[in-house]
Every structure is written in structure tokens, then in C-alpha cells.
Design a protein around this motif. Structure first.
Motif, PDB file in Angstrom:
ATOM      1  N   PHE A   1       3.330   6.135  -2.498  1.00  0.00           N
ATOM      2  CA  PHE A   1       4.502   7.140  -2.603  1.00  0.00           C
ATOM      3  C   PHE A   1       5.055   6.299  -4.388  1.00  0.00           C
ATOM      4  N   GLY A   2       4.376   5.821  -5.364  1.00  0.00           N
ATOM      5  CA  GLY A   2       4.271   5.388  -6.544  1.00  0.00           C
ATOM      6  C   GLY A   2       5.503   4.607  -6.737  1.00  0.00           C
ATOM      7  N   ALA A   3       5.842   4.060  -6.070  1.00  0.00           N
ATOM      8  CA  ALA A   3       7.234   3.407  -5.923  1.00  0.00           C
ATOM      9  C   ALA A   3       6.928   1.851  -6.265  1.00  0.00           C
ATOM     10  N   LYS A   4       8.212   1.029  -7.177  1.00  0.00           N
ATOM     11  CA  LYS A   4       8.238   0.149  -7.586  1.00  0.00           C
ATOM     12  C   LYS A   4       7.980  -1.102  -5.833  1.00  0.00           C
ATOM     13  N   LEU A   5       7.310  -2.266  -7.005  1.00  0.00           N
ATOM     14  CA  LEU A   5       7.839  -3.047  -5.506  1.00  0.00           C
ATOM     15  C   LEU A   5       8.410  -4.232  -5.394  1.00  0.00           C
TER      16      LEU A   5
ATOM     17  N   GLY B   1       0.662  -1.498   0.194  1.00  0.00           N
ATOM     18  CA  GLY B   1      -0.025   0.211   0.013  1.00  0.00           C
ATOM     19  C   GLY B   1       1.142   0.851   0.147  1.00  0.00           C
ATOM     20  N   GLN B   2       1.403   1.214   0.543  1.00  0.00           N
ATOM     21  CA  GLN B   2       2.794   2.573   1.158  1.00  0.00           C
ATOM     22  C   GLN B   2       3.351   2.854   0.155  1.00  0.00           C
TER      23      GLN B   2
ATOM     24  N   GLN C   1      14.687  -1.348  -1.541  1.00  0.00           N
ATOM     25  CA  GLN C   1      13.999  -0.060  -0.212  1.00  0.00           C
ATOM     26  C   GLN C   1      13.252  -1.235   0.588  1.00  0.00           C
ATOM     27  N   ALA C   2      12.958  -2.818   0.152  1.00  0.00           N
ATOM     28  CA  ALA C   2      12.408  -3.167   0.210  1.00  0.00           C
ATOM     29  C   ALA C   2      13.001  -3.911   1.644  1.00  0.00           C
ATOM     30  N   THR C   3      14.092  -4.007   1.763  1.00  0.00           N
ATOM     31  CA  THR C   3      15.333  -3.987   2.817  1.00  0.00           C
ATOM     32  C   THR C   3      15.116  -2.640   3.392  1.00  0.00           C
ATOM     33  N   ARG C   4      15.189  -1.779   3.940  1.00  0.00           N
ATOM     34  CA  ARG C   4      14.763  -0.152   3.947  1.00  0.00           C
ATOM     35  C   ARG C   4      13.023  -0.501   4.963  1.00  0.00           C
ATOM     36  N   PHE C   5      12.805  -0.678   4.269  1.00  0.00           N
ATOM     37  CA  PHE C   5      11.132  -0.593   4.735  1.00  0.00           C
ATOM     38  C   PHE C   5      11.470  -2.072   6.102  1.00  0.00           C
ATOM     39  N   GLY C   6      12.159  -2.995   5.467  1.00  0.00           N
ATOM     40  CA  GLY C   6      12.033  -4.054   7.213  1.00  0.00           C
ATOM     41  C   GLY C   6      13.139  -2.834   8.199  1.00  0.00           C
ATOM     42  N   LEU C   7      13.225  -2.739   7.302  1.00  0.00           N
ATOM     43  CA  LEU C   7      14.746  -2.182   8.925  1.00  0.00           C
ATOM     44  C   LEU C   7      13.400  -1.062  10.136  1.00  0.00           C
ATOM     45  N   MET C   8      12.617  -0.319   8.587  1.00  0.00           N
ATOM     46  CA  MET C   8      12.214   0.581   9.279  1.00  0.00           C
ATOM     47  C   MET C   8      11.034  -0.017  10.590  1.00  0.00           C
TER      48      MET C   8
END
Length: 126
Positions: free
Chosen positions: A52-56, A46-47, A61-68
Motif C-alpha cells: 500500500f505504500g503507507a508509512k510504517l 509488508g502490506q 493505522q497500526a491500531t486499525r491493523f491490530g483491530l483487523m
């Protein structure tokens, strides 16, 4: 608005899945873990895609999301396990503080790091 909408949908999904898993006989731990993991996956989709219109399919990016998400767990643990009890807050109030703090923390981390690409300014206010 998009960030908030996704957050509301994710929170409602977590609650619904948690209750569903409990109703079908899973333990509290399994119900919580399953609902949490599915809600986090929904949050990423969703985010990234809607807000944010970013690639899934962006591994860094997914790693940064996991760290978040890990930062959120640490913040939650500190509020409910250290600061809340340290100043005498009841458990329910510590949990409410978490639900207020984490959206702000996540928004800052997402806009400044997770979904920020070089040369692109992120606008999640639409």
C-alpha cells in the motif's frame, strides 16, 4: 499481486518459524504464539510498505491493523468453533475454509479502512 505475494511470504514465514520454534524445544503454545506475532509484524511491514505504500510509523493505522487481526481471530474462531462443527465439517476442512475466507476479509478491511487515508484511493492490484 502485491497483496497476494506478501500473504504467501507471511504464511510461509509463520510455518517456518512455528516448526523452528518447535524444533528448538518450545512448547506448542509458545511456538504458535511466537510464530504468529512475528508473522503479523512481517505482514504489517509488508502490506503497509510494499503493498500500500503507507508509512510504517502511523499509530492510528497500526491500531486499525491490530483491530483487523482481532477480526481475523474472531472469524477464525467462529468458522472452526461454531459454523464448521455446526454443519458437520471435519476440523481440517474448517481450517481450509479459514485460509480461504481470511485473505478476502483482510483485503477488504485493508483497502477500505486500515490503509485508506482521506483523499487517497488504495490500489493493491499492482
Amino acid at each position: 499481486m502485491r497483496f497476494a505475494l506478501v500473504g504467501i511470504v507471511v504464511a510461509a514465514t509463520y510455518v517456518a518459524l512455528y516448526l523452528l520454534f518447535m524444533a528448538v524445544g518450545l512448547t506448542q503454545s509458545l511456538s504458535n504464539a511466537g510464530a504468529f506475532l512475528l508473522a503479523v509484524a512481517l505482514q504489517y511491514v509488508g502490506q503497509a510498505g510494499f503493498t500500500f505504500g503507507a508509512k510504517l510509523s502511523d499509530a492510528p493505522q497500526a491500531t486499525r491493523f491490530g483491530l483487523m487481526i482481532c477480526c481475523g481471530l474472531i472469524t477464525s474462531a467462529l468458522i472452526t468453533g461454531v459454523f464448521g462443527p455446526g454443519i458437520g465439517l471435519p476440523n481440517w476442512l474448517s481450517a481450509v475454509v479459514v485460509t480461504v475466507v481470511l485473505p478476502f476479509q483482510n483485503y477488504l478491511i485493508m483497502t477500505r479502512w486500515v490503509f485508506l487515508t482521506p483523499g487517497k484511493r488504495v490500489d493493491a492490484t499492482q
